[in-house]
Design an enzyme around this catalytic site. Structure first.
Site, PDB file in Angstrom:
ATOM      1  N   ASP A   1      11.778  -8.650   3.227  1.00 33.34           N
ATOM      2  CA  ASP A   1      10.745  -9.626   3.577  1.00 33.34           C
ATOM      3  C   ASP A   1      10.746  -9.797   5.090  1.00 33.34           C
ATOM      4  O   ASP A   1      11.741  -9.515   5.764  1.00 33.34           O
ATOM      5  CB  ASP A   1      11.030 -10.964   2.880  1.00 33.34           C
TER       6      ASP A   1
ATOM      7  N   PHE B   1       5.984 -14.528   3.713  1.00 33.27           N
ATOM      8  CA  PHE B   1       5.394 -14.259   2.397  1.00 33.27           C
ATOM      9  C   PHE B   1       5.109 -12.781   2.151  1.00 33.27           C
ATOM     10  O   PHE B   1       4.070 -12.429   1.596  1.00 33.27           O
ATOM     11  CB  PHE B   1       4.102 -15.073   2.198  1.00 33.27           C
ATOM     12  N   HIS B   2       6.036 -11.903   2.520  1.00 35.60           N
ATOM     13  CA  HIS B   2       5.824 -10.462   2.344  1.00 35.60           C
ATOM     14  C   HIS B   2       6.935  -9.793   1.534  1.00 35.60           C
ATOM     15  O   HIS B   2       7.472  -8.770   1.960  1.00 35.60           O
ATOM     16  CB  HIS B   2       5.734  -9.772   3.712  1.00 35.60           C
ATOM     17  N   PRO B   3       7.333 -10.304   0.369  1.00 35.50           N
ATOM     18  CA  PRO B   3       8.395  -9.629  -0.382  1.00 35.50           C
ATOM     19  C   PRO B   3       7.958  -8.235  -0.827  1.00 35.50           C
ATOM     20  O   PRO B   3       6.823  -8.031  -1.247  1.00 35.50           O
ATOM     21  CB  PRO B   3       8.638 -10.555  -1.572  1.00 35.50           C
TER      22      PRO B   3
END
Length: 531
Positions: free
Chosen positions: A292, A467-469
């Protein structure tokens, strides 16, 4: 009625795309299952409405991470879209592909067919770029890309200061090397959010061969003799089953996809045993390799230049904001969470940009909180290629129980070194003449943090997810990868994974449009393999 050719789990950024493409052939009966509800909530469509969609159970799973040692023991809210359109209904709307280097690295890791030259046509296929078609951009596709409808003097000054720090201006971050400073392009149409539900699902909803069920949460996959035959799901409080004659496509995202597999007994044996789930098939990579982007949100008080803090703090200011949006679909209500972007290198040892800035003419403690009571702006900077790796794993056999999310931010010295460099670079930019004239005062983390050790600790204090898993169902050419380069799960037949979880390494930028690309490519491969 419970027999389909294809079952798609998750009507998010990927699932809407796959549903459109597979159902375009009228001979394919397609079932699309979405655990969330309809995207008819007005705050989804007004761009600033992300503030009211994140941490709202109507649109968000409302996950939280475990306490993170690298963040000095803090746990973070971990938003994931639970609605038609998934994260594309609640995200920052930034259109970003990443770098050519990202995809060429995937190819070098054994992912044949996933190099930059391979994926660029896929990006172009679905794109509707506001400047029209070119060698790098597409026009006429479903995925609308427009110019941001807002400008701020404080952002223009920050961009000029970045230029004085050696970072050139750019008008396009999506040409393969995103180095430079400029305004982000956004997935909007005339100042209104453009999510994958509108772009891909709505045009297909009238097809007789496509069934879409909302508020239908998958409990487990149905597995027989090493093949996925269908799914068990709960719809309107009733447990039901559906069966796929050809394939099931898992599009539940980097959190949801491994969680569903583990609920089905597929994953690490020790994890399943601890959760009280019988192991059907041990696959050690499920839920591992979580990556992330951690953003360091630096806040600067300013004087002599307007910021959104003042405008959003008064009745007249709010009224003028609302009126501008009502009349022109522009201004603060049309804003993505971040407007000005910068991609640059944390040092001369970096081959391509490894830092991304999201710069905003506003400041607050965290999303959803009131804006600060003084003029200020935020320069948020993240490490694009973190070395830290985390995990997401099932907690119990109860499908409604949230999974255990452990990103493990800042657990490597290399990531802490990049964080220190990022803070120092930000301080250098604001010291340049174009921005220094506004007398910036560092509010967060604050000038008291000076040494490398201080700044490492500060990064843990101000770092938060952007918010980039990605990466929890890694694709690869090696036998330890969870899926092969055609996105087929190695351990189970008739199952594909098509979402950000298959990324071997996270892309160097916002991950939503790369997820759309993955879904496009997945649909092409599924149709080709099932001729």
């Amino acid at each position: 009625m419970d027999q389909f050719d294809y079952i798609i789990i998750g009507a998010g950024s990927a699932g809407c795309v796959v549903a459109n493409r597979l159902s375009a052939d009228r001979n394919n009966r397609v079932l699309l299952l979405e655990a969330g509800g309809s995207d008819n909530y007005h705050w989804i469509h007004i761009p600033v409405g992300y503030l009211y969609c994140i941490n709202n159970p109507r649109t968000d799973w409302c996950f939280m991470t475990e306490a993170e040692p690298g963040l000095n023991g803090r746990a973070l809210n971990y938003p994931r879209g639970k609605v038609l359109g998934g994260c594309s209904s609640i995200n920052g709307m930034i259109y970003m592909r990443g770098q050519a280097r990202d995809y060429d690295l995937w190819r070098q890791m054994g992912c044949d067919g996933w190099g930059w030259d391979d994926v660029l046509p896929i990006f172009r296929k679905s794109e509707d770029f506001y400047r029209g078609e070119s060698d790098l951009h597409g026009a006429g596709g479903e995925w609308r890309v427009e110019k941001a409808r807002v400008r701020w003097d404080v952002l223009e000054a920050f961009q000029k200061a970045a230029g004085e720090a050696g970072i050139p201006a750019t008008e396009d971050f999506n040409r393969g090397n995103n180095e430079g400073a400029g305004y982000f392009d956004v997935n909007q149409r005339s100042g209104i959010r453009w999510n994958t539900s509108k772009a891909f699902l709505k045009p297909a909803r009238g097809r007789a061969n496509l069934t879409v069920l909302i508020k239908a949460q998958v409990q487990r996959l149905l597995i027989q003799d090493g093949e996925v035959t269908g799914v068990e799901y709960q719809h309107d409080g009733v447990a039901k089953q559906a069966f796929a004659r050809r394939e099931t496509v898992l599009c539940a995202g980097s959190i949801g996809s491994p969680h569903i597999l583990e609920l089905s007994g597929i994953g690490r044996g020790d994890v399943l045993q601890e959760a009280g789930i019988e192991t059907v098939q041990e696959v050690k990579g499920v839920g591992e390799n979580l990556q992330d982007h951690l953003q360091l949100r630096m806040v600067y008080k300013v004087t002599g230049v307007p910021t959104l803090n003042e405008k959003a703090s008064s009745f007249l200011g709010k009224a003028s904001i609302g009126l501008e949006y009502a009349l022109k679909r522009s201004g603060p209500m049309s804003m993505a969470p971040s407007q000005l972007g910068i991609f640059t290198r944390s040092g001369p040892d970096k081959e391509t940009p490894d830092l991304q800035y999201h710069v905003q003419p506003v400041s607050l403690d965290k999303f959803g909180d009131p804006v600060h009571a003084f003029p200020a702006m935020t320069a948020s900077v993240c490490n694009l290629r973190p070395d830290s790796r985390g995990s997401v794993h099932v907690r119990s056999p109860d499908f409604a129980a949230p999974p255990k999310i452990k990103p493990n931010y800042l657990t490597t010295q290399s990531d802490r070194d990049v964080a220190v460099r990022a803070i120092r670079l930000t301080r250098d930019i604001v010291s340049k003449p174009s921005f220094a004239r506004f007398h910036p005062q560092e509010y967060r983390p604050g000038p008291a943090f000076e040494t490398d050790a201080d700044l490492e600790r500060a990064a843990g204090d101000i770092g938060t997810t952007i918010f980039h898993p990605a990466g929890t169902m890694r694709m690869g050419g090696d036998p330890d990868s969870v899926v092969d380069p055609r996105l087929r799960m190695r351990a189970l037949k008739r199952l594909r994974i098509a979402d950000a979880s298959v990324m071997p390494t996270i892309t160097s930028g916002n991950t939503n449009s790369p997820t759309v690309m993955i879904a496009e490519k997945a649909a092409e491969m599924i149709l080709r393999d099932n001729r």
